[in-house]
Every structure is written in C-alpha cells, then in structure tokens.
Design a protein around this motif. Structure first.
Motif, PDB file in Angstrom:
ATOM      1  N   PHE A  46     -15.111  28.225  -9.015  1.00 49.41           N
ATOM      2  CA  PHE A  46     -13.814  27.603 -10.120  1.00 49.41           C
ATOM      3  C   PHE A  46     -14.477  26.700 -11.129  1.00 49.41           C
ATOM      4  N   ALA A  47     -14.110  26.969 -12.179  1.00 49.68           N
ATOM      5  CA  ALA A  47     -14.559  25.758 -13.318  1.00 49.68           C
ATOM      6  C   ALA A  47     -13.750  24.510 -13.071  1.00 49.68           C
ATOM      7  N   GLN A  48     -14.430  23.566 -13.488  1.00 48.28           N
ATOM      8  CA  GLN A  48     -13.725  22.204 -13.340  1.00 48.28           C
ATOM      9  C   GLN A  48     -12.779  22.177 -14.642  1.00 48.28           C
ATOM     10  N   VAL A  49     -11.607  21.433 -14.623  1.00 44.57           N
ATOM     11  CA  VAL A  49     -10.816  21.352 -15.574  1.00 44.57           C
ATOM     12  C   VAL A  49     -11.393  20.371 -16.553  1.00 44.57           C
ATOM     13  N   ALA A  50     -10.949  20.466 -17.844  1.00 44.08           N
ATOM     14  CA  ALA A  50     -11.363  19.572 -18.964  1.00 44.08           C
ATOM     15  C   ALA A  50     -10.819  17.962 -18.693  1.00 44.08           C
ATOM     16  N   ASP A  51     -11.786  17.223 -19.186  1.00 45.07           N
ATOM     17  CA  ASP A  51     -11.211  15.759 -19.026  1.00 45.07           C
ATOM     18  C   ASP A  51      -9.953  15.395 -19.652  1.00 45.07           C
ATOM     19  N   THR A  52      -9.483  16.270 -20.648  1.00 51.14           N
ATOM     20  CA  THR A  52      -8.299  16.039 -21.468  1.00 51.14           C
ATOM     21  C   THR A  52      -6.998  16.565 -20.691  1.00 51.14           C
ATOM     22  N   SER A  53      -7.400  17.392 -19.691  1.00 54.74           N
ATOM     23  CA  SER A  53      -6.256  18.268 -18.983  1.00 54.74           C
ATOM     24  C   SER A  53      -5.253  17.094 -18.142  1.00 54.74           C
ATOM     25  N   LYS A  54      -4.144  17.616 -17.930  1.00 54.27           N
ATOM     26  CA  LYS A  54      -2.872  16.861 -17.344  1.00 54.27           C
ATOM     27  C   LYS A  54      -3.465  16.940 -15.924  1.00 54.27           C
ATOM     28  N   LEU A  55      -4.176  17.830 -15.098  1.00 55.28           N
ATOM     29  CA  LEU A  55      -4.568  17.825 -13.728  1.00 55.28           C
ATOM     30  C   LEU A  55      -5.598  16.664 -13.786  1.00 55.28           C
ATOM     31  N   TYR A  56      -6.662  16.809 -14.568  1.00 52.47           N
ATOM     32  CA  TYR A  56      -7.718  15.648 -14.529  1.00 52.47           C
ATOM     33  C   TYR A  56      -7.135  14.229 -14.494  1.00 52.47           C
ATOM     34  N   LYS A  57      -6.252  14.120 -15.571  1.00 52.46           N
ATOM     35  CA  LYS A  57      -5.767  12.714 -15.787  1.00 52.46           C
ATOM     36  C   LYS A  57      -4.883  12.282 -14.635  1.00 52.46           C
ATOM     37  N   ASP A  58      -4.087  13.479 -14.027  1.00 55.60           N
ATOM     38  CA  ASP A  58      -3.273  12.999 -12.681  1.00 55.60           C
ATOM     39  C   ASP A  58      -4.096  12.623 -11.640  1.00 55.60           C
ATOM     40  N   ILE A  59      -5.269  13.421 -11.432  1.00 54.45           N
ATOM     41  CA  ILE A  59      -6.079  12.913 -10.485  1.00 54.45           C
ATOM     42  C   ILE A  59      -6.786  11.907 -10.519  1.00 54.45           C
ATOM     43  N   LYS A  60      -7.400  11.421 -11.900  1.00 62.47           N
ATOM     44  CA  LYS A  60      -7.967  10.177 -12.173  1.00 62.47           C
ATOM     45  C   LYS A  60      -6.999   9.124 -11.998  1.00 62.47           C
ATOM     46  N   ALA A  61      -5.697   9.107 -12.356  1.00 62.08           N
ATOM     47  CA  ALA A  61      -4.703   8.254 -12.061  1.00 62.08           C
ATOM     48  C   ALA A  61      -4.696   7.941 -10.424  1.00 62.08           C
ATOM     49  N   GLY A  62      -4.647   8.742  -9.965  1.00 67.25           N
ATOM     50  CA  GLY A  62      -4.679   8.722  -8.393  1.00 67.25           C
ATOM     51  C   GLY A  62      -5.863   7.953  -7.726  1.00 67.25           C
ATOM     52  N   ASP A  63      -7.043   8.328  -8.519  1.00 66.86           N
ATOM     53  CA  ASP A  63      -8.321   7.648  -8.049  1.00 66.86           C
ATOM     54  C   ASP A  63      -8.281   6.048  -8.428  1.00 66.86           C
ATOM     55  N   SER A  64      -7.585   5.686  -9.502  1.00 74.51           N
ATOM     56  CA  SER A  64      -7.545   4.508 -10.034  1.00 74.51           C
ATOM     57  C   SER A  64      -6.530   3.696  -8.981  1.00 74.51           C
ATOM     58  N   LEU A  65      -5.562   4.412  -8.356  1.00 74.19           N
ATOM     59  CA  LEU A  65      -4.869   3.696  -7.588  1.00 74.19           C
ATOM     60  C   LEU A  65      -5.386   3.323  -6.286  1.00 74.19           C
ATOM     61  N   PHE A  67      -8.803   2.984  -5.699  1.00 74.13           N
ATOM     62  CA  PHE A  67      -9.944   2.090  -5.935  1.00 74.13           C
ATOM     63  C   PHE A  67      -9.731   0.872  -6.935  1.00 74.13           C
ATOM     64  N   ASP A  68      -9.256   1.282  -8.185  1.00 76.11           N
ATOM     65  CA  ASP A  68      -8.949   0.025  -9.107  1.00 76.11           C
ATOM     66  C   ASP A  68      -7.997  -1.031  -8.699  1.00 76.11           C
ATOM     67  N   ILE A  69      -7.170  -0.332  -8.009  1.00 73.50           N
ATOM     68  CA  ILE A  69      -5.949  -1.172  -7.366  1.00 73.50           C
ATOM     69  C   ILE A  69      -6.173  -1.547  -5.994  1.00 73.50           C
ATOM     70  N   GLY A  70      -6.485  -0.660  -4.953  1.00 72.14           N
ATOM     71  CA  GLY A  70      -6.361  -0.900  -3.735  1.00 72.14           C
ATOM     72  C   GLY A  70      -7.919  -1.437  -3.317  1.00 72.14           C
ATOM     73  N   PHE A  71      -8.856  -0.564  -3.326  1.00 73.43           N
ATOM     74  CA  PHE A  71     -10.272  -1.083  -3.001  1.00 73.43           C
ATOM     75  C   PHE A  71     -10.681  -2.231  -3.681  1.00 73.43           C
ATOM     76  N   ASN A  72     -10.676  -2.561  -5.057  1.00 76.90           N
ATOM     77  CA  ASN A  72     -10.967  -3.610  -5.769  1.00 76.90           C
ATOM     78  C   ASN A  72     -10.117  -4.868  -5.728  1.00 76.90           C
ATOM     79  N   THR A  73      -8.900  -4.673  -5.533  1.00 78.84           N
ATOM     80  CA  THR A  73      -7.915  -6.070  -5.514  1.00 78.84           C
ATOM     81  C   THR A  73      -7.461  -6.243  -4.327  1.00 78.84           C
ATOM     82  N   CYS A  74      -7.628  -5.343  -3.207  1.00 80.25           N
ATOM     83  CA  CYS A  74      -6.887  -5.471  -1.954  1.00 80.25           C
ATOM     84  C   CYS A  74      -5.385  -5.407  -2.047  1.00 80.25           C
ATOM     85  N   ASN A  75      -4.851  -4.752  -3.360  1.00 81.38           N
ATOM     86  CA  ASN A  75      -3.440  -4.503  -3.164  1.00 81.38           C
ATOM     87  C   ASN A  75      -3.254  -3.114  -2.682  1.00 81.38           C
TER      88      ASN A  75
END
Length: 161
Positions: free
Chosen positions: A17-36, A38-46
């Motif tokens: 399977f080809a990876q999706v483009a970083d401009t796709s909705k799927l990529y943005k949705d998954i990156k948003a989950g990643d941010s929740l 790591f950026d929010i949970g892991f990094n701030t302990c929220n």
C-alpha cells in the motif's frame, strides 16, 4: 504471536500500500491523534485525551520496557512513570518521517498504520535541554464509530544520539 503478526503486517504493508500524502485528510487525522498522544499527553502529562484516543484493549510494546496491556494500565504507567520523574522528558516527531498507510476492507477505510521516528529530550534543573535518544514507532489506528482509536503501538530501536 500478536506482535509478530503486527510486525509482519507493517513490513508487508509498506510494500503493498502506498502511504497517503501529508495533505490528505487521513494523514491530518492521524497526525492530530499523534499530537494528542505525544504533544499533549506525553510532553505535558495532560492524560485526559488518553481516555478517548486509546481503545480499552490498547497494547503497547516497548523494546526496553516490555508489554503494557490495556488503556488503564498504560495511563497508570504514564502517571507513575514519566509524569513523576524529576527530570522533564519530552518527545518530538523527527521531521519528514511520519508515514500513514490506510487499511481497507472491501474498499472501505477501517484503519491506518502510522510509523515514523521520534526523538527524546530531557530537561534537568540547572541544565539546558538536551537530546537523550531516538527511536522508531508504529501505531495501529482503527476507525470506531467515526473516531480514530489507537489499538496497538510499538516503540522500538531506541538508541542514544
């Protein structure tokens, strides 16, 4: 066996399977989950977003710390581990390493595989922030009732800088 299957699937999916483009909705949705996670949970302990972003039967595989089974156990490990450390540890996604691969069943999107590299940094009292290491990661996401849920995660190939 479950880890072996997941590993094999990740390797094979990279070829099928080809990876999706970083401009796709799927990529943005998954990156948003990643941010929740790591950026929010892991990094701030929220850890509040963890209640919604992780599946109840979430499993975490770590090449240095073993297996954690269940969302509740994972959250507890975070609360009693990284969130209680005197030195502040944070994770940063290594630029241009995030890849998202869609998972389909009969043409219907049901999940995604996220993988990439992340770097870890430590901040100690009286010292400048410094990088402690780098590792690879893979997260399996399933679309459940219209929401993305992380079901399994692997953090591996940890090494110093």
């Amino acid at each position: 066996m479950r880890v072996f299957f997941l590993f094999c699937f990740c390797v094979i999916s990279g070829r099928l399977f080809a990876q999706v483009a970083d401009t796709s909705k799927l990529y943005k949705d998954i990156k948003a989950g990643d941010s929740l996670i790591f950026d929010i949970g892991f990094n701030t302990c929220n850890l509040a977003p963890y209640e919604d972003i992780f599946a109840d039967d979430f499993r975490f595989y770590h090449d240095k710390g073993g297996i954690t089974s269940g969302k509740a156990a994972f959250i507890q490990d975070m609360q009693n581990g990284i969130c209680k450390q005197e030195n502040k540890l944070d994770r940063q996604l290594v630029p241009h390493t995030l890849k998202v691969f869609p998972l389909y069943n009969n043409g219907v999107l049901y999940g995604a595989i996220e993988n990439g590299e992340h770097a870890f940094f430590s901040t100690e009292k009286g010292k400048a922030r410094y990088q402690t290491g780098v590792a690879r990661f893979t997260i399996v996401w399933l679309l459940v009732d219209g929401k993305w849920k992380a079901t399994e995660a692997l953090s591996y190939d940890h090494h110093g800088v």
